[in-house]
Design an enzyme around this catalytic site. Structure first.
Site, PDB file in Angstrom:
ATOM      1  N   GLU A 109       1.572   1.685  -7.059  1.00  0.00           N
ATOM      2  CA  GLU A 109       1.224   1.555  -5.635  1.00  0.00           C
ATOM      3  C   GLU A 109       2.612   1.409  -4.812  1.00  0.00           C
ATOM      4  O   GLU A 109       3.416   0.636  -5.294  1.00  0.00           O
ATOM      5  CB  GLU A 109       0.558   0.358  -5.326  1.00  0.00           C
ATOM      6  N   LYS A 135      -6.002   2.919   1.161  1.00  0.00           N
ATOM      7  CA  LYS A 135      -6.638   1.472   0.568  1.00  0.00           C
ATOM      8  C   LYS A 135      -7.326   1.115   1.675  1.00  0.00           C
ATOM      9  O   LYS A 135      -7.149   0.740   2.680  1.00  0.00           O
ATOM     10  CB  LYS A 135      -5.309   0.833   0.470  1.00  0.00           C
ATOM     11  N   CYS A 151      -4.739  -1.337  -6.193  1.00  0.00           N
ATOM     12  CA  CYS A 151      -4.410  -2.786  -6.489  1.00  0.00           C
ATOM     13  C   CYS A 151      -5.492  -3.720  -5.930  1.00  0.00           C
ATOM     14  O   CYS A 151      -6.530  -3.893  -6.672  1.00  0.00           O
ATOM     15  CB  CYS A 151      -3.111  -2.848  -5.602  1.00  0.00           C
TER      16      CYS A 151
END
Length: 269
Positions: free
Chosen positions: A41, A123, A158
C-alpha cells in the site's frame, strides 16, 4: 500459479527511489517464476508521509502508473501494483469513471501480463485511528475482481481487513484469491496475522497480504507478508525485513476445500 509479495522498504516522499525498488522486486519475482506480483500500500510515497500525498498524486494515466504498466509488460507478469495516491480530478479528465470528480483516493490497479489495466480498486475503509487518511482521501465505492490464470482475483487494502462483510461480498462475486496491499504498523502484529487468516478461512479462498517493511518518523511497518490457503494455512511468510515472499497457489484447491467442508453452502442470510 506462482504469486510473489514484494515486502518493500520505502523512502518517505521519494517516488523515484521507491519505484526503482519496486522494479527490482518485480524483476526478481519474474526471475523466480512468478505469474502475479503484489506490491504494498502507498509504497511510492510511504503511507505515513501524509504531507506528500497532494504533491505525488496523479491520475491513472500519469507517469507512475505508466511505469508500473511497463513493468508488468516488460516482465510478462500480472501486477497488482500496490496502491497509490490518485488524483480523482485528473482521472476524470482522462475519461476514467471515479467516485468523485475532485479529491484524492488510495487506489490499487491490476495490470495484465501485457501491461493492460484490467481493474481499479479504491480503498473503502479509511483509517481514522491516529491517521490523516480520513481527512485527506475519498473512500471508494465499488469492488474489483479480475480473472487471471484460473483465479478470480479480488482486491482490498490494509484496514479493509477489519471489515469481513467486504470479503464476503468479494466471495459472492466469485473471488478465489484476495490480494491485500498494506502498510500495517507495529504493535498490532496479532491483528494483522489473525484478520488475514480469518478472511481466508471464512471465505474459503486464498489471501495474499503484502505489507511494507519501512520505518517512518512515528511508525514502523511490521512486514510479515503472508499467503494463506483456503484452510487458513500459511503457505509462505516473512519476518519484518525487506524481502520477496513466494508461494504456489492452485485454483482447484478452492473447489476441493469447499466440497470437503461446505460452510459457504450452509450459510443462512
Amino acid at each position: 500459479m506462482r504469486v510473489a509479495l514484494a515486502q518493500l522498504d520505502q523512502v518517505a516522499g521519494d517516488v523515484a527511489e521507491n519505484l526503482d525498488r519496486a522494479a527490482t522486486a518485480v524483476a526478481d519475482a519474474a526471475d523466480r517464476g512468478a505469474d502475479l506480483v503484489v506490491l504494498p500500500e502507498l509504497f511510492t510515497v510511504g503511507y505515513f508521509a501524509f504531507d506528500s500525498y497532494a504533491r505525488v498524486a496523479e491520475g491513472l494515466d500519469g507517469p507512475t502508473f505508466d511505469r508500473l504498466s511497463a513493468l508488468a509488460a516488460d516482465h510478462g507478469v500480472g501486477l497488482l501494483a500496490g496502491s497509490h495516491v490518485e488524483d480523482l480530478g485528473a482521472s476524470a479528465a482522462a475519461g476514467v469513471d471515479v467516485p468523485e470528480t475532485d479529491g484524492l483516493a488510495n487506489t490499487c490497479v491490476f495490470y495484465d501480463r501485457d501491461g493492460t489495466r484490467r481493474a481499479v480498486y479504491r480503498k473503502h475503509h479509511l483509517f481514522g485511528y491516529e491517521s490523516a487518511e480520513t481527512r485527506l482521501l475519498t473512500p471508494g465505492e465499488s469492488l474489483a475482481t479480475v480473472d487471471f490464470e484460473g483465479f478470480t482475483v479480488g482486491m482490498s487494502t490494509c484496514y479493509d481487513l477489519r471489515f469481513p462483510e467486504l470479503y464476503r461480498r468479494l466471495a459472492d462475486r466469485g473471488a478465489t484469491l484476495v490480494c491485500v496491499p498494506s502498510a500495517w504498523p507495529y504493535p498490532r502484529v496479532e491483528h494483522w496475522e489473525t484478520l488475514a487468516r480469518a478472511r481466508a478461512i471464512e471465505n474459503q479462498c486464498y489471501v495474499a497480504a503484502a505489507n511494507g517493511a519501512a520505518e517512518f518518523d512515528d511508525a514502523t511497518l511490521l512486514g510479515r507478508s503472508t499467503v494463506y490457503d483456503p484452510w487458513g494455512t500459511t503457505l509462505a511468510s516473512a519476518a519484518d525485513d525487506p524481502t520477496l515472499v513466494v508461494a504456489d497457489v492452485d485454483p482447484d484447491r478452492i473447489d476441493a476445500v469447499r466440497e470437503e467442508f461446505p460452510a459457504l453452502r450452509d450459510r443462512r442470510e
